[in-house]
Write a protein that holds these residues in place. Structure first.
Motif, short mmCIF file in Angstrom:
data_model
loop_
_atom_site.label_atom_id
_atom_site.label_comp_id
_atom_site.label_asym_id
_atom_site.label_seq_id
_atom_site.Cartn_x
_atom_site.Cartn_y
_atom_site.Cartn_z
N ALA A 125 37.45 -3.69 -23.78
CA ALA A 125 38.66 -4.50 -23.98
C ALA A 125 38.33 -5.99 -24.13
O ALA A 125 39.16 -6.75 -24.63
N GLU A 136 35.77 -8.88 -28.82
CA GLU A 136 36.72 -9.42 -29.79
C GLU A 136 36.45 -8.98 -31.20
O GLU A 136 37.37 -8.81 -31.99
N ASP A 137 35.17 -8.82 -31.56
CA ASP A 137 34.86 -8.57 -32.95
C ASP A 137 33.55 -7.80 -33.07
O ASP A 137 32.63 -8.01 -32.30
N ARG A 177 35.05 -2.23 -39.15
CA ARG A 177 36.30 -1.82 -38.51
C ARG A 177 36.32 -0.32 -38.24
O ARG A 177 36.70 0.14 -37.16
N PRO A 195 38.78 -0.27 -28.40
CA PRO A 195 40.23 -0.42 -28.50
C PRO A 195 40.64 -0.94 -29.88
O PRO A 195 39.88 -1.65 -30.54
N ALA A 196 41.85 -0.65 -30.30
CA ALA A 196 42.36 -1.12 -31.58
C ALA A 196 42.42 -2.64 -31.64
O ALA A 196 42.47 -3.22 -32.72
N SER A 197 42.39 -3.30 -30.49
CA SER A 197 42.42 -4.76 -30.45
C SER A 197 41.10 -5.39 -30.90
O SER A 197 41.06 -6.59 -31.18
N VAL A 198 40.04 -4.60 -30.99
CA VAL A 198 38.74 -5.12 -31.42
C VAL A 198 38.72 -5.22 -32.94
O VAL A 198 38.91 -4.22 -33.63
N ALA A 199 38.52 -6.42 -33.44
CA ALA A 199 38.44 -6.61 -34.89
C ALA A 199 37.09 -6.09 -35.37
O ALA A 199 36.14 -5.96 -34.60
#
Length: 110
Positions: A59, A62-63, A81, A90-94
């Motif tokens: 979580a 970030e990328d 991606r 998580p889907a929040s990870v670019a």
């Protein structure tokens, strides 16, 4: 008190936690070592290994920046991606894919 790892996670400074590469082999349409292996099948174990080695909670990632030269066919999608999602981040990870031919991995690090 705050542990060293908590201090690292609390910083606003971008940090490269790990850099790994997929295995390499002969590139040839008919005789290539990985000609029948999908890029994702090489990438997902690599992403999972980075998460395991660094022990960074997913979580907090970030990328995911992936260097990939000479993309074609199904590799033309955003492999960074796709690999992040298939590896269970998580889907929040670019995720992004950088193509600078032979300099792809170096550009990804930059």
């Amino acid at each position: 008190g705050m542990t060293d790892s908590n201090r690292l996670f609390a910083t606003q400074t971008p940090v490269i936690m790990a850099a790994l590469r997929t295995p390499i082999g002969r590139a040839h349409a008919d005789k290539g070592v990985y000609r029948r292996v999908r890029a994702e099948d090489l990438l997902v174990p690599l992403v999972r290994e980075i998460v395991q080695r660094t022990a960074v909670p997913p979580a907090l990632i970030e990328d995911l920046v992936l260097g990939c030269a000479m993309q074609h066919g199904e590799q033309g999608a955003n492999l960074g991606r796709i690999a992040a999602l298939l590896a269970g981040l998580p889907a929040s990870v670019a995720g992004t894919t950088v193509n600078r031919w032979c300099g792809s991995s170096l550009e990804a690090l930059h």
